[in-house]
Design an enzyme around this catalytic site. Structure first.
Site, mmCIF file in Angstrom:
data_model
loop_
_atom_site.group_PDB
_atom_site.id
_atom_site.type_symbol
_atom_site.label_atom_id
_atom_site.label_comp_id
_atom_site.label_asym_id
_atom_site.label_seq_id
_atom_site.Cartn_x
_atom_site.Cartn_y
_atom_site.Cartn_z
ATOM 1 N N HIS A 171 0.919 -1.083 0.126
ATOM 2 C CA HIS A 171 -0.050 0.013 0.119
ATOM 3 C C HIS A 171 0.892 1.211 0.085
ATOM 4 C CE1 HIS A 171 -3.107 2.686 0.947
ATOM 5 N NE2 HIS A 171 -4.141 1.715 0.668
ATOM 6 N N ASP A 203 -7.898 -5.531 0.037
ATOM 7 C CA ASP A 203 -8.489 -6.491 -0.864
ATOM 8 C C ASP A 203 -8.170 -7.878 -0.759
ATOM 9 O OD1 ASP A 203 -9.666 -4.262 -2.423
ATOM 10 O OD2 ASP A 203 -7.910 -3.797 -3.149
#
Ligand code: CMC
Length: 431
Positions: A307, A365
């Site tokens: 991320h 996710d």
């Protein structure tokens, strides 16, 4: 004394002083608004890794500690104790609703869930195998052609009504994209159902028989919506803000946000994770894929890992992993080969020097696709679900931008490395 930063141009020896602004928490920012006017230089930051694009009071992330706050409330508390409507209200209005405000907000949203009947024509213009995100971009953009009565962005009441319309219609739009792909009749939302329930109902009911929404699955879906509701100035939110900065109407701005979310590096990752887990196929093959992810000569990445902001475990991923277990238990799925692969992949990656050193952890996710698949939602719908959840965040951010007196049209500059001025060559003289 007010903090400042001094910039020295070594070629001229000139120094320039810039104020440092402090937020309520998080890193300070250097105010470089006068930088170009004073130095005749731009700053250069592709991907905006060091650039704050706006002031915001909505969402705060501490990526090193793995903290996510909406209006100051930790995501864990919101996911545990609120329903999605409360979080929507919080993001839009700054405070959690009291009992009366909650009822009114839920009712107001419910009254806008239907789509104009003419949207049937829009859907039938798409191929049956169209990706739901392609349909979402088109249909959401088209809403601006139907609601001329609420397009004046300078009018707070217009902003409120178009926000409610977008939030309310998004689940219907997404579910109808699915129904269209199946060739099944569109199912109209029901005013006696909540937000997540209505989404599941319009996805899975048919006119042929009664359909009861499983309350445990509805609760899980509600929580998944909370986990995706907002995430500060990510690519799609920044897209919404940039589109909106020109004064474009909110339906067009949210359509732009959906387009940005679609990419596999952003919201498209949930679909990509499931495809990756399927491709791995067996826990025995995990080392092979981990090796590929680490190789400089291979573009393959572990989807659902890493991320831009989190350099620690994404707090949403933890809640998602727990929700995944609850859903599989409710659906009495004892053996999930995909979950087994995901858990083993996570274990191996978290112990691997490459992932440790680069601080790559599972993100939101990583587990969501397994839950969606267990619920019977096809992989092509995963990103559409992300879009419907993120719509509230996009709108809260868009409204905050419009209401910001400092707001200007977004207009980044560039480092030009192309040809400089040259003599025009007429067609007959070109080689
Ligand atoms: N697998 C393998 N290596 C990775 C991964 C990964 N998933 N993510 C980053 N890296 C490596 C990358 O190769 C680079 O290595 P090096 O420094 O040797 O060149 C380093 O880690 C930094 O990566 P980056 O691409 O410069 O970092 P970024 O902040 O620009 O990208 C990211 C963040 C999310 C796009 C990236 O981690 C990624 O592509 N992850 C997979 C896609 C994914 O799961 N996306 C969902 C993000 S969360 C939901 C959302 O917000 O939309």
């Amino acid at each position: 004394m007010a903090k400042t930063v001094t910039f020295k141009d070594d070629s001229t020896g000139k120094t320039f002083k810039y104020p440092v602004l402090s937020g309520t928490t998080g890193p300070d920012v250097v105010d470089i608004r006068k930088f170009y006017a004073e130095t005749d230089m731009f700053t250069y930051d592709p991907g905006y890794t060091s650039t704050g694009s706006c002031e915001s009071k909505i969402t705060y992330i501490d990526g090193d500690k793995g903290v996510l706050l909406h209006r100051g409330y930790p995501i864990e508390d919101l996911a545990e104790n609120c329903n999605f409507a409360e979080v929507q209200y919080l993001l839009l209005n700054g405070e959690l609703p009291n009992a009366k405000e909650k009822v009114k907000f839920e009712r107001d949203i419910t009254l806008h869930t239907m789509l104009h009947e003419q949207f049937h024509n829009f859907y039938s213009g798409f191929r049956r195998d169209a990706h739901p995100m392609a349909i979402m971009c088109g249909v959401v953009g088209a809403l601006s052609a139907f609601y001329h009565d609420s397009l004046d962005i300078t009018n707070p009441e217009h902003r409120r009504i178009s926000s409610y319309r977008l939030i309310a219609k998004m689940p219907t739009i997404a579910a109808w994209a699915y129904k269209y792909s199946l060739g099944q009749p569109f199912i109209y939302p029901r005013n006696d159902l909540g937000y997540a329930e209505n989404f599941l109902y319009t996805m899975f009911a048919t006119p042929c028989e009664d359909y009861e929404v499983n309350p445990i699955l509805a609760k899980a879906m509600d929580r998944i919506l909370i986990l995706h509701a907002d995430h500060e100035q990510n690519a799609s939110t920044s897209t919404v803000r940039l589109a909106g900065s020109s004064g474009a109407n909110p339906f067009a701005c949210i359509a732009a946000g959906i387009a940005s979310l679609w990419g596999p590096a952003h919201g498209g990752a949930n679909e990509a994770v499931l495809n990756m887990l399927r491709e791995i196929g067996d826990v025995k093959r995990i080392p092979e894929f981990v090796k590929r992810a680490k190789s400089k000569d291979d573009s393959f990445r572990l989807m659902g890992f890493g991320h831009r902001v989190y350099k620690n475990y994404d707090p949403r991923a933890r809640i998602m992993a727990r929700t995944c277990s609850e859903v599989l238990k409710e659906l009495k799925i004892k053996n999930s080969p995909l979950l087994d692969i995901a858990m083993e992949l996570e274990r191996i990656a978290l112990e691997d020097e490459y992932f440790i050193e680069k601080k790559l952890y599972p993100n939101v996710d990583f587990y969501s696709g397994i839950i969606f698949e267990a619920m019977g939602i096809p992989a092509s719908m995963f990103t559409a679900l992300f879009a419907l959840a993120r719509t509230t965040g996009w709108i809260a951010q868009w409204r905050e931008m419009i209401e910001d007196p400092q707001q200007k049209i977004g207009r980044p500059r560039q480092l030009y490395t192309g040809k400089t001025k040259r003599k025009f060559v007429p067609l007959k003289s070109r080689k």
